[in-house]
Write a protein that holds these residues in place. Structure first.
Motif, mmCIF file in Angstrom:
data_model
loop_
_atom_site.group_PDB
_atom_site.id
_atom_site.type_symbol
_atom_site.label_atom_id
_atom_site.label_comp_id
_atom_site.label_asym_id
_atom_site.label_seq_id
_atom_site.Cartn_x
_atom_site.Cartn_y
_atom_site.Cartn_z
ATOM 1 N N ARG A 113 -3.909 -4.590 4.708
ATOM 2 C CA ARG A 113 -4.478 -3.627 3.773
ATOM 3 C C ARG A 113 -3.883 -3.875 2.410
ATOM 4 N N PRO A 149 -3.886 -2.223 -1.854
ATOM 5 C CA PRO A 149 -4.357 -1.158 -2.740
ATOM 6 C C PRO A 149 -5.359 -1.703 -3.748
ATOM 7 N N VAL A 186 0.837 -1.199 0.000
ATOM 8 C CA VAL A 186 0.000 0.000 0.000
ATOM 9 C C VAL A 186 0.874 1.254 0.000
ATOM 10 N N THR A 187 0.533 2.215 -0.867
ATOM 11 C CA THR A 187 1.266 3.485 -0.898
ATOM 12 C C THR A 187 0.338 4.686 -0.734
ATOM 13 N N GLY A 188 -0.978 4.493 -0.919
ATOM 14 C CA GLY A 188 -1.921 5.613 -0.827
ATOM 15 C C GLY A 188 -2.886 5.454 0.329
ATOM 16 N N ASP A 189 -3.909 6.318 0.323
ATOM 17 C CA ASP A 189 -4.889 6.328 1.410
ATOM 18 C C ASP A 189 -6.161 5.562 1.065
ATOM 19 N N ASP A 190 -6.223 4.991 -0.137
ATOM 20 C CA ASP A 190 -7.455 4.339 -0.590
ATOM 21 C C ASP A 190 -7.389 2.826 -0.423
ATOM 22 N N ALA A 191 -6.731 2.359 0.626
ATOM 23 C CA ALA A 191 -6.506 0.930 0.799
ATOM 24 C C ALA A 191 -7.806 0.196 1.118
#
Length: 359
Positions: A150, A152, A136-141
């Motif tokens: 979590r 992506p 995961v690299t973003g906030d929309d996991a």
């Protein structure tokens, strides 16, 4: 936009990969590797067509079927399904394979519907599949129902959600450098063996399983679907005996693979209560894969998981000294096993999402 009609036809399972009708099955293996490479940059997560062939030919324990999607003569995707052969089985496991170049042409949707129709025709009402993900690299996991882990979102996960599939579980894919100093493994094995005590003894073999161990090994293999953490995934209970172990051994080594097993026997009962399996293909310089690892529920807390993992890894370094790393998957909620992995030096490299829908 292409106007060529999409056709979906059954995947032919050849007798031999040199046969004239083997082209689609060879393409199936190549497509598996391509998808793993595109999704997470790890093509070696996929089995080759030669490694899969024996399992597809032997329908004793699992029935495997596949379908090939084409536009004209060009293969643009495939779907494979696996059905446990127990009479009580309700689940259908499937794998959608559409490369990125065709992901926006409705092919995924068509193959998913085709897989669901196949499952209905065979009387299965629990549909299951797994998706591959980078860290995961973003906030929309996406968060599974277990609350652990979590992932992506991807085009495939979005498609599954739109068709009513729920994310039940996240699995972590970890790797260990097999060239690292073995002192960590040796120390952990010595401590765990002393902690377990005299009621337990270690066993080791390479497939095929010795006849005298098949019944005991069958009993512990049967518990993988009942004792391993699986969230709300409804896995069918499997029926195992010595003959099934022998059949599995043949399938797992049919393409020149080497499989090593480390196990623990509970001396008072004579039962095999823990095991770990390591497998590598005919190319002994490739990636090693950890298959099953399990400690029977009533024997947990004795560090048997550490014993089988360390013993097998240390022995593996002697059996296959050129393999650079070993890859394994574990449920994110399985903290006892992840604690062992992390202590031994495993690091996360990718993730998988387990999806399920009841129809």
């Amino acid at each position: 936009m292409t106007t060529t009609e999409l056709t979906i036809t059954p995947l032919t399972v050849p007798q031999n990969l040199d046969d004239p009708d083997a082209a689609d099955f060879i393409a199936f293996g190549e497509l598996n590797r391509l998808i793993c490479d595109e999704e997470v940059g790890l093509p070696d997560l996929a089995e080759s067509s030669s490694q899969m062939l024996a399992s597809w030919q032997d329908e004793s324990d699992w029935l495997h079927v596949g379908y090939v999607a084409r536009r004209g003569e060009e293969i643009v995707g495939m779907v494979s399904l696996a059905y446990a052969q127990e009479e009580h089985a309700k689940a259908a496991e499937f794998d959608l394979l559409v490369p990125a170049a065709y992901a926006d042409q409705g092919i995924l949707d068509a193959l998913l519907l085709h897989a669901e129709d196949d499952a209905r025709r065979r009387g299965r009402d629990v549909l299951q599949t797994w998706t591959l993900h980078r860290p995961v690299t973003g906030d929309d996991a996406l968060v599974p129902k277990t609350g652990w882990g979590r992932i992506p979102p991807t085009a495939l996960s979005a498609l599954l959600e739109s068709h009513g599939y729920g994310l039940e579980q996240v699995e972590r894919n970890s790797e260990l450098d097999l060239y690292a100093d073995s002192a960590v493994l040796e120390h952990a094995l010595a401590e765990a063996t002393a902690f377990a005590g005299e009621d337990y003894r270690s066993l080791a073999w390479e497939l095929p399983t010795p006849p005298a161990l098949r019944d005991g090994y069958a009993a512990v293999l049967a518990r993988l679907v009942t004792d391993a953490p699986s969230g709300d995934m409804e896995f069918d209970e499997e029926v195992w005996d010595a003959d099934r172990v022998a059949r599995r051994d043949v399938r797992m080594t049919s393409a020149g693979e080497l499989v090593a097993v480390a196990a623990v026997e509970h001396i008072p009962t004579g039962e095999i209560v823990a095991y770990n399996e390591l497998l590598i293909g005919s190319d002994r310089t490739g990636v090693t894969h950890q298959f099953g690892t399990l400690v029977a529920r009533e024997h947990r807390g004795h560090r048997l998981g550490t014993i089988v993992k360390c013993a097998n890894l240390l022995r593996w370094r002697e059996l296959v000294p050129q393999s650079p790393r070993v890859s394994t998957f574990n449920a994110e909620e399985n903290r006892p096993m992840l604690d062992i992995n992390e202590a031994l030096g495993f690091v996360p490299v990718s993730y998988a999402g387990a999806w399920q829908r009841k129809i």
